[in-house]
Scaffold this motif. Structure first.
Motif, mmCIF file in Angstrom:
data_model
loop_
_atom_site.group_PDB
_atom_site.id
_atom_site.type_symbol
_atom_site.label_atom_id
_atom_site.label_comp_id
_atom_site.label_asym_id
_atom_site.label_seq_id
_atom_site.Cartn_x
_atom_site.Cartn_y
_atom_site.Cartn_z
ATOM 1 N N UNK A 157 0.807 -1.229 0.000
ATOM 2 C CA UNK A 157 0.000 0.000 0.000
ATOM 3 C C UNK A 157 0.839 1.277 0.000
ATOM 4 N N UNK A 158 2.142 1.146 0.214
ATOM 5 C CA UNK A 158 3.024 2.308 0.118
ATOM 6 C C UNK A 158 3.394 2.607 -1.336
ATOM 7 N N UNK A 159 3.094 1.669 -2.230
ATOM 8 C CA UNK A 159 3.365 1.846 -3.652
ATOM 9 C C UNK A 159 2.169 2.544 -4.306
ATOM 10 N N UNK A 160 2.386 3.752 -4.814
ATOM 11 C CA UNK A 160 1.285 4.555 -5.376
ATOM 12 C C UNK A 160 0.598 3.857 -6.548
ATOM 13 N N UNK A 161 1.365 3.091 -7.327
ATOM 14 C CA UNK A 161 0.769 2.402 -8.474
ATOM 15 C C UNK A 161 -0.216 1.324 -8.028
ATOM 16 N N UNK A 162 0.072 0.676 -6.894
ATOM 17 C CA UNK A 162 -0.861 -0.327 -6.352
ATOM 18 C C UNK A 162 -2.142 0.335 -5.857
ATOM 19 N N UNK A 163 -1.995 1.473 -5.203
ATOM 20 C CA UNK A 163 -3.173 2.209 -4.703
ATOM 21 C C UNK A 163 -4.029 2.675 -5.879
ATOM 22 N N UNK A 164 -3.359 3.152 -6.940
ATOM 23 C CA UNK A 164 -4.093 3.591 -8.131
ATOM 24 C C UNK A 164 -4.835 2.414 -8.769
#
Length: 668
Positions: free
Chosen positions: A562-569
């Motif tokens: 969840x610290x990876x912005x691409x995963x959140x997107x």
């Protein structure tokens, strides 16, 4: 070993075994041999026995692998088709005999059967006619393959005589004889098709063909080894097989009744070499207690019967030359070295490649190019190099070195503390990882998207139509129809399945995301405790490690995801498409804490509910299902026919016994 360390190792083993199950059953791409898998499973079983507080209904030790096919109708088995425990030595066979002696106080006989290496099937007969044929599936239900089975000439459609039960079940193995297998592969090669790896794969693939007339051409065979029903003619398993032979079933003439475990061992030793003279593939011997009455007394564990065991023959070994080493990248970024070998015949097939697993294995073997190596094919699946003949090594031979950069994207590899594998950290830019994550996302146990497979994902990726799983939901018929081997019907099927997948429950969506170390069990635990994706995203390390079965390693992986912005997107895009990212309100309304803090063992058979339904009730009410009795067990929920050893342990430890009715009152 202290409980914390045990919990960590148990979690890692469960994750690894689930990944191997996924590779084998979903992707048809096994990465380790049967023997290695069994050894890891045995290690997990041992730890779960020693530390029963970490029992999990969804552990790999509690499951049977699946061969279900959505193209077929699924049928529930009247009697679950459980797998057998495997043994590999005389010592383990003697232990099996000793366990039986402790549980029953009367003489007993064994029946030894050749363990045919094909695909399991269950035939249901009514009034002497074949009614239905069902594959093993996941053990609880299987595929209805009646039309295909009717084409196998060694299977009776009408029984001989008139002394058979009105209704019964006969189980056996569908096989492809070696001679037919050779003819089939020759024809496939001449037609430019990929040959089958072994007779078992060919038999399994044939049984799942959609065209029964094509199945008939394959000349499948079958042997039968287990009669089930309420009114069987004999108490003896061997005697029932003799009766079944008279009704027209093909029963192996080599099945033998043995009075002692030494006779069993003698039988095994004979067939360890004689099996190579058989016309069909065998990979071991099955040993069963003969008396059905004693079988019922001995009962079952969660995974296998206590009255039967399978002895696996040692893998065949050959020598060949190591020509080169290539490196493959998996969906998690793990880089696996593969040995390219001078082709050699092993266990009936030509072997050209063998897994080297990781850098430690390469170093342990001290591999050099052009080495003469010994290759083994445990379980006849994935060959592996087990030794090197360094006395034949050329003086100028170069040592095999593990690579430093990803062979696909060039990113420097990393190796985390305590792990054997090297990883490519470029999750969102490395092609095999991107495609692998999408393949995981669409798989049956995840989003279960029909019509999409590895080849279609590869095609869509190459065409630039998808770069992650969210892109799937933006595909249109106009994009799909012009693609190679697609067409209007296939496109419609894919789009319809994508739309249907929006109803998949939260825990499976969470599993589908492919977060490292978050397998089905962990995804279910996370979903049940945290309720929504927002809660998981907002959680800290302490919140996560407070959840049962989730240790620091898993928690850190979830936080990193969840610290990876691409995963959140990605998650935000999937939310916008209507995927389920919170626990169903119906499930929430059914939950209670009436059994909070209680560990309950279920044993026996019940009148009102099945064992699975009772286990589900325990979980919904905050309790914990436990597989074995220990000092920490709160209650034994007992039905009829509870095993004597379990009752003895309960009485010794003073654990309260409750009935089905008493349990239901507790959760009213």
């Amino acid at each position: 070993m202290n409980p914390e360390k045990a919990k960590e190792i148990i979690g890692a083993l469960r994750h690894e075994l689930e990944e191997h199950n996924y590779q084998y059953y979903v992707l048809s791409n096994p990465t380790i041999s049967d023997y290695e898998f069994d050894m890891k499973l045995k290690e997990l079983e041992k730890l779960e026995t020693e530390f029963p507080q970490f029992f999990d209904l969804n552990s790999p030790t509690q499951r049977v692998g699946s061969d279900l096919n959505q193209e077929f109708v699924q049928v529930k088995h009247q009697y679950p088709m459980l797998s057998l425990s495997n043994t590999y030595s005389e010592t383990e066979l003697i232990d099996f005999d000793q366990r039986i002696k402790k549980l029953i106080d009367e003489p007993y006989e064994f029946v030894c059967e050749l363990k045919f290496d094909g695909t399991s099937v269950s035939l249901i007969y009514e009034n002497g006619s074949l009614l239905r044929a069902v594959t093993r599936g996941d053990g609880e239900k299987g595929d209805d393959v009646t039309a295909n089975v009717r084409t196998i000439r060694s299977i009776p459609l009408k029984l001989k005589g008139n002394d058979f039960p009105a209704a019964f079940e006969m189980r056996g193995e569908i096989l492809l004889p070696f001679a037919v297998f050779a003819e089939l592969n020759q024809a496939r090669e001449e037609a430019g098709d990929m040959p089958f790896a072994n007779p078992r794969n060919a038999a399994s693939g044939t049984l799942k063909m959609q065209n029964a007339s094509e199945v008939a051409k394959r000349k499948l065979d079958a042997y039968f080894y287990y009669l089930l029903g309420e009114n069987l003619p004999e108490d003896g398993h061997y005697e029932n097989l003799e009766r079944a032979k008279a009704w027209g079933f093909k029963i192996s003439e080599h099945t033998k009744k043995c009075a002692t475990i030494q006779e069993v061992i003698d039988f095994i030793n004979y067939w360890d070499t004689e099996r190579f003279n058989l016309p069909v593939a065998t990979d071991g011997i099955v040993i069963k207690v003969n008396s059905r009455r004693l079988q019922n007394n001995l009962g079952f564990t969660a995974k296998s019967p206590r009255w039967a065991v399978a002895y696996k023959f040692k893998a065949e070994q050959v020598s060949t030359t190591l020509e080169s080493v290539s490196f493959q990248v998996g969906r998690t970024g793990a880089v696996t070295p593969v040995a390219n070998l001078t082709p050699v015949l092993l266990a009936g097939t030509i072997v050209k490649r063998a897994s080297l697993h990781n850098a430690d294995i390469i170093n342990k073997l001290d591999l050099h190019f052009e080495d003469v190596v010994y290759v083994e094919k445990g379980g006849e699946i994935i060959p592996k190099i087990v030794d090197v003949n360094d006395s034949l090594r050329k003086p100028e031979a170069q040592k095999v070195e593990f690579i430093h950069n990803c062979p696909e994207c060039g990113t420097p590899l990393v190796r985390r503390d305590g792990e054997a594998a090297h990883y490519c950290p470029n999750e969102t830019g490395c092609a095999p990882q991107i495609k692998g994550k999408i393949e995981h996302f669409i798989s049956r146990r995840a989003m279960d998207i029909d019509g999409l497979g590895q080849e279609t994902i590869e095609l869509l990726y190459q065409q630039g139509l998808i770069h992650n799983s969210a892109d799937l939901y933006e595909l249109t018929a106009e994009q799909l129809i012009p693609l190679e081997r697609m067409g209007e019907k296939s496109a419609e099927r894919i789009l319809k399945s994508l739309d249907t997948s929006k109803n998949v429950p939260f825990e499976r969506v969470l599993f589908a995301l492919g977060i490292r170390f978050v397998g089905e069990t962990v995804a279910k635990k996370l979903a049940q405790k945290m309720v929504s994706i927002e809660a998981i995203e907002a959680a800290n390390l302490e919140d996560l490690t407070n959840i049962d079965e989730i240790g620091g390693k898993i928690a850190e992986s979830v936080l990193a995801y969840f610290q990876n912005e691409q995963n959140v997107e990605l998650i935000n895009r999937l939310k916008a498409q209507g995927l389920c990212f919170e626990l169903d309100h119906t499930i929430l309304s059914e939950r209670s804490d009436k059994l909070e803090g209680l560990s309950i063992v279920i044993s026996g058979t019940f009148e009102k509910y099945s064992r699975d339904e009772l286990k589900d009730m325990i979980e919904k009410n905050g309790g914990k299902n436990v597989g074995s009795i220990s000092k920490k067990t709160s209650y034994l929920l007992a039905g009829s026919n509870v095993g004597p050893s379990k009752m003895e342990k309960v009485e010794k430890l003073g654990i309260p016994i409750i009935s089905e009715d008493e349990f239901l009152k507790m959760i009213e």
